[in-house]
Design an enzyme around this catalytic site. Structure first.
Site, PDB file in Angstrom:
ATOM      1  N   CYS A   1     103.063  62.139  12.246  1.00 52.44           N
ATOM      2  CA  CYS A   1     102.463  60.884  12.684  1.00 52.44           C
ATOM      3  C   CYS A   1     103.511  60.090  13.482  1.00 52.44           C
ATOM      4  CB  CYS A   1     101.993  60.067  11.475  1.00 52.44           C
ATOM      5  SG  CYS A   1     100.869  60.993  10.420  1.00 52.44           S
TER       6      CYS A   1
ATOM      7  N   GLY B   1     106.222  62.166   2.476  1.00 51.31           N
ATOM      8  CA  GLY B   1     105.586  63.465   2.360  1.00 51.31           C
ATOM      9  C   GLY B   1     104.070  63.429   2.361  1.00 51.31           C
TER      10      GLY B   1
ATOM     11  N   GLU C   1     112.809  58.680  -1.687  1.00 49.44           N
ATOM     12  CA  GLU C   1     112.704  57.282  -2.088  1.00 49.44           C
ATOM     13  C   GLU C   1     111.406  57.022  -2.827  1.00 49.44           C
ATOM     14  OE1 GLU C   1     115.420  55.325   1.426  1.00 49.44           O
ATOM     15  OE2 GLU C   1     113.312  55.598   1.849  1.00 49.44           O
TER      16      GLU C   1
ATOM     17  N   ASN D   1     104.267  48.242  10.010  1.00 54.31           N
ATOM     18  CA  ASN D   1     105.695  48.001   9.829  1.00 54.31           C
ATOM     19  C   ASN D   1     106.429  48.685  10.958  1.00 54.31           C
ATOM     20  OD1 ASN D   1     105.312  46.776   7.210  1.00 54.31           O
ATOM     21  ND2 ASN D   1     104.680  48.831   6.613  1.00 54.31           N
TER      22      ASN D   1
ATOM     23  N   SER E   1      97.187  59.740  -1.519  1.00 57.50           N
ATOM     24  CA  SER E   1      96.875  59.417  -0.132  1.00 57.50           C
ATOM     25  C   SER E   1      97.191  60.608   0.749  1.00 57.50           C
ATOM     26  CB  SER E   1      97.719  58.216   0.298  1.00 57.50           C
ATOM     27  OG  SER E   1      97.513  57.942   1.658  1.00 57.50           O
TER      28      SER E   1
ATOM     29  N   HIS F   1      93.123  55.649  10.468  1.00 63.03           N
ATOM     30  CA  HIS F   1      93.733  54.982  11.640  1.00 63.03           C
ATOM     31  C   HIS F   1      92.915  55.031  12.919  1.00 63.03           C
ATOM     32  CE1 HIS F   1      97.111  54.322   9.095  1.00 63.03           C
ATOM     33  NE2 HIS F   1      97.512  55.580   9.081  1.00 63.03           N
TER      34      HIS F   1
ATOM     35  N   CYS G   1     105.282  56.801  11.996  1.00 66.56           N
ATOM     36  CA  CYS G   1     105.868  56.816  10.649  1.00 66.56           C
ATOM     37  C   CYS G   1     107.321  57.277  10.686  1.00 66.56           C
ATOM     38  CB  CYS G   1     105.049  57.750   9.754  1.00 66.56           C
ATOM     39  SG  CYS G   1     105.708  57.863   8.081  1.00 66.56           S
TER      40      CYS G   1
ATOM     41  N   CYS H   1     105.080  53.588  -5.961  1.00 62.64           N
ATOM     42  CA  CYS H   1     104.751  54.372  -4.768  1.00 62.64           C
ATOM     43  C   CYS H   1     105.754  55.526  -4.731  1.00 62.64           C
ATOM     44  CB  CYS H   1     104.883  53.478  -3.545  1.00 62.64           C
ATOM     45  SG  CYS H   1     104.661  54.368  -1.995  1.00 62.64           S
TER      46      CYS H   1
ATOM     47  N   CYS I   1     105.303  50.741   3.757  1.00 64.71           N
ATOM     48  CA  CYS I   1     104.653  51.978   4.223  1.00 64.71           C
ATOM     49  C   CYS I   1     105.275  52.448   5.525  1.00 64.71           C
ATOM     50  CB  CYS I   1     103.186  51.724   4.571  1.00 64.71           C
ATOM     51  SG  CYS I   1     102.110  51.504   3.200  1.00 64.71           S
TER      52      CYS I   1
ATOM     53  N   CYS J   1     108.770  65.077   5.628  1.00 65.13           N
ATOM     54  CA  CYS J   1     107.315  65.279   5.688  1.00 65.13           C
ATOM     55  C   CYS J   1     106.994  66.441   6.606  1.00 65.13           C
ATOM     56  CB  CYS J   1     106.621  64.014   6.197  1.00 65.13           C
ATOM     57  SG  CYS J   1     104.810  64.106   6.045  1.00 65.13           S
TER      58      CYS J   1
END
Ligand code: SAH
Length: 347
Positions: free
Chosen positions: A118, A165, A94, A296, A197, A222, A121, A107, A339, A114
């Protein structure tokens, strides 16, 4: 048996020039074809009208042009656009177009799924299936650039590698894609408008510095406390904050480019004064700024956005220490485009 045809867009310009010379043609033919492939986004050899029929046939016999296809597109009530992109082997990634008043940001994804884990996520829950090729990364940007022109009447202004990723686990392909995105034969977008990032892989951050890249670096921090960080980002057990700090100092010494720390504040996890003080200390190592990202929710509730008081405390204490801090509101939440929400889910 016929051998499998090669993806022509995996060749560099030099390789393409050499190929034509080896076929008894002029090196210059390589430039022409390269331009068709990259700046003119040709989807077939037939499109290459200034190349002779015979040469086109020869290319057809030797190569394929793999192109992504936007399989499904959704538009959020806030104008955010999410593309589900189908790759040549049927896998889906995506990418997102985020409009603001003055600019549009793409983005983009760097891997299918990935490599990292995390806990907060959604992408981490998909198992990593493969790295994206340079052309697959480039194509996502080109598709969003076209959507930006179509919906917002101007070219894409910024690019962030914050989709699916971990870009630094697909280092070579991400750098090759950026080379194409920035080159005049590609999209001609300035590297200053590109941000990669990373969840923070010290060795690879040093490699970026050694390679003297010109784009911006963001680190998903974080937490500036090892025990907390390795709890929420388990892979980071292998990369303690002191190594991350050292790699960032190395980065700054070589590039003089300020780093952005991405930071979500969660209830009961990093909303204490101790957590804030640890971040302040970490921010003093090199010039930086902090983006506080809205959380989110992805499901069950292990993670909840901290209350407004905690966010205000972060802002005031960071500012008191002369650290630049921005609050980033989420965009495209209604279509799972924000995100950490990219997980190939159609809403
Ligand atoms: N792997 C890279 C890029 C992809 S994630 C990285 O870790 O930086 C892009 C950003 O979204 C990261 O800062 C990540 O920590 C953050 N993120 C992930 N899940 C999130 C969620 N559910 N809510 C808000 N931000 C999230």
């Amino acid at each position: 048996m016929m051998s499998e045809k090669k993806d022509i867009r995996a060749l560099t310009k030099t390789e393409l020039r050499e190929f034509f010379v080896s076929e008894g043609d002029k090196a210059f033919r390589g430039n022409q074809v390269y331009e068709w492939l990259w700046s003119k986004s040709a989807h077939s050899f037939e499109d290459m009208t200034n190349i002779s029929l015979e040469t086109r046939k020869m290319l057809e016999d030797n190569f394929v042009i793999n192109h992504i296809k936007v399989d499904h597109m959704q538009r959020s009530s806030d104008g955010t656009v999410k593309n589900a992109v189908k790759l040549h082997d049927g896998l889906i990634v995506e990418s997102v177009l985020i409009p603001t008043e003055s600019r549009t940001t793409a983005c983009v994804s760097s891997q299918v799924g990935c490599s990292l884990d995390c806990n907060f996520c959604a992408t981490a829950r998909l198992k990593k299936m493969r790295n994206l090729n340079p052309d697959e990364i480039f194509d996502q940007v080109a598709a969003i650039n076209q959507e930006s022109l179509l919906y917002y009447n101007h070219k894409l202004s910024n690019i962030v590698f914050m989709g699916m990723g971990e870009p630094l686990m697909n280092y070579n392909n991400v750098l090759k894609a950026i080379e194409k995105i920035t080159s005049p034969e590609g999209l001609g977008i300035s590297p200053r408008r590109i941000t990669v990032s990373t969840s923070g892989l010290p060795k690879m951050i040093k490699k970026l510095a050694d390679d003297e890249v010109k784009f911006n670096l963001a680190v998903s921090l974080h937490s500036a406390i090892d025990e907390v960080r390795s709890e929420i980002m388990p892979f980071s057990k292998a990369f303690p904050l002191k190594d991350l700090k050292e790699s960032l100092e190395y980065w700054y010494a070589k590039t003089e480019s300020r780093v952005t720390y991405e930071y979500v504040v969660w209830k009961g996890i990093n909303d204490s004064k101790e957590a804030i003080n640890a971040l302040v200390k970490f921010c003093k190592y090199i010039p930086c700024k902090v983006n506080l990202i809205e959380y989110n929710p992805i499901d069950d509730g292990d993670f909840q956005q901290a209350n407004q008081q905690a966010i205000s405390d972060y802002i005031s204490i960071l500012e008191m220490n002369d650290i630049i801090v921005n609050v980033r509101r989420s965009r495209g939440k209604d279509i799972d485009a924000a995100c950490g929400q990219l997980a190939n889910k159609k809403s």
